[in-house]
Write an enzyme that holds these catalytic residues in place. Sequence first.
Site, mmCIF file in Angstrom:
data_model
loop_
_atom_site.group_PDB
_atom_site.id
_atom_site.type_symbol
_atom_site.label_atom_id
_atom_site.label_comp_id
_atom_site.label_asym_id
_atom_site.label_seq_id
_atom_site.Cartn_x
_atom_site.Cartn_y
_atom_site.Cartn_z
ATOM 1 N N SER A 65 0.803 -1.060 0.125
ATOM 2 C CA SER A 65 -0.148 -0.072 0.038
ATOM 3 C C SER A 65 0.886 1.253 0.057
ATOM 4 C CB SER A 65 -0.915 0.058 1.173
ATOM 5 O OG SER A 65 -1.386 1.416 1.569
ATOM 6 N N SER A 123 -15.614 4.991 4.331
ATOM 7 C CA SER A 123 -15.563 3.681 3.954
ATOM 8 C C SER A 123 -14.308 3.378 3.182
ATOM 9 C CB SER A 123 -17.107 3.292 3.059
ATOM 10 O OG SER A 123 -18.120 3.303 3.794
ATOM 11 N N ASP A 169 -22.005 0.061 2.595
ATOM 12 C CA ASP A 169 -20.651 0.518 2.157
ATOM 13 C C ASP A 169 -20.271 -0.123 0.865
ATOM 14 O OD1 ASP A 169 -21.150 1.764 4.541
ATOM 15 O OD2 ASP A 169 -19.638 0.953 5.922
HETATM 16 C C1 GLA Z 1 -21.037 1.942 9.106
HETATM 17 C C2 GLA Z 1 -21.325 0.415 8.647
HETATM 18 C C3 GLA Z 1 -22.638 0.306 7.815
HETATM 19 C C4 GLA Z 1 -23.746 0.933 8.328
HETATM 20 C C5 GLA Z 1 -23.299 2.179 8.864
HETATM 21 C C6 GLA Z 1 -24.674 2.938 9.903
HETATM 22 O O1 GLA Z 1 -20.540 2.612 8.290
HETATM 23 O O2 GLA Z 1 -20.350 -0.119 8.060
HETATM 24 O O3 GLA Z 1 -23.073 -1.122 7.314
HETATM 25 O O4 GLA Z 1 -24.496 0.068 9.456
HETATM 26 O O5 GLA Z 1 -22.304 2.100 9.920
HETATM 27 O O6 GLA Z 1 -25.638 3.278 8.808
#
Ligand code: GLA
Length: 382
Positions: A65, A123, A169
């Site tokens: 990375s 994410s 996500d």
């Molecule tokens: C995190 C999790 C998702 C979702 C959100 C809340 O991002 O990875 O799957 O549950 O929290 O909406």
Amino acid sequence: MNDTAAAFHTAFGYPPEGVWTAPGRINLIGEHTDYNDGYVLPIALSQALTAAAARRTDGRVRFRSLQSPEGFDGRLADLAPGSTPAWVAYPAGALWAAAEAGTRVDGLDLLVDSTIPAGAGLSSSAALVCATLLAATGLHGSATPLEKVARLAQRAENTFVGMPCGIMDQAASLLSVEGHALFLDTRTLVAEPVPFAPREHGLALLVIDTRAPHRLVESAYADRRRSCEEAARALGVAALRDVTESGLGSALAALPEGAVRHRVRHVVTENARVLAAADLLRAGDVRSVGPLLTASHASLRDDYEVSVPEVDAAVDAALAAGALGARITGGGFGGCVIALVEADGRETCSAAVRTAYRERGFTAPAVFEAAPAAGAHRVHPA
Ligand code: GLA
């Protein structure tokens, strides 16, 4: 050759066979609904992770990375939950989940680079898992429908990394369409891109990275998820998605007094807000989504209890500076706030949040404007 391909060549001494990109996301509305089989409305960001990869046939994997000095060399067959350090768990978990599901992956050399701020709740890890899966399945001729890739990616995080997340996500990173938000039913994975181009309506969607230290994220997340599942069992439904707004009163009355009632009220009202927001976007009424965002924030703060002072300060300052709506986005306990503002009020809103942070002695926030981007795809060769 693109930059990630060049970095791969430098790291491994030969060129990659392909380069894939997977975006980060923010969620417009629909928080903590995905693990309740509910609805979400995320947007892919232009900040993305890029993965250059080449297939190996000797069962070995090598991960590098540009964001970490730590790499990994090992055997695919030896990858097991808990066996790899830090960021490596995500690509390792991706290959492990694919192999476990019987998808041919053999071995892989992989180098990643990312413009998604890590630890900001945007994410970055879902993007890493998704890009790895697309590279591995693409190169090994086991091309897999994106819904299935999303499920494998979620399994990698749930079982290999140990984060009990839902599927929002991964689905957002894989299925999003440029200029649209992704209306997703997390029970069926039926996805509908709904037009979302705030600039065409004289608006802007600001993302405020509060840079608040994440506190208790994983244990609090797992707690919330467990209470929802227990409540669904107590109510005799498969998931809280099956409780409608009109049935909320009797559902609450059937549950013990206290936190669980608040959690259920959040999930049920939030699902209704997602449906309302999707209807507004289909009708081209972006402005009216604002109050739904603010109502979602109040529900997450008061009923779901996933906010922190830095987040509330950003929401309050944005609203006081004229935002049409503002809310926490993502899992909570820090991370980012989104604010829907008049395009020409962007600076006023950002300045108001910065001032509020300075006055309260918080670390200065980072602010950028979200431009709804495309989902993951192969970028090289195109
Ligand atoms: C995190 C999790 C998702 C979702 C959100 C809340 O991002 O990875 O799957 O549950 O929290 O909406």
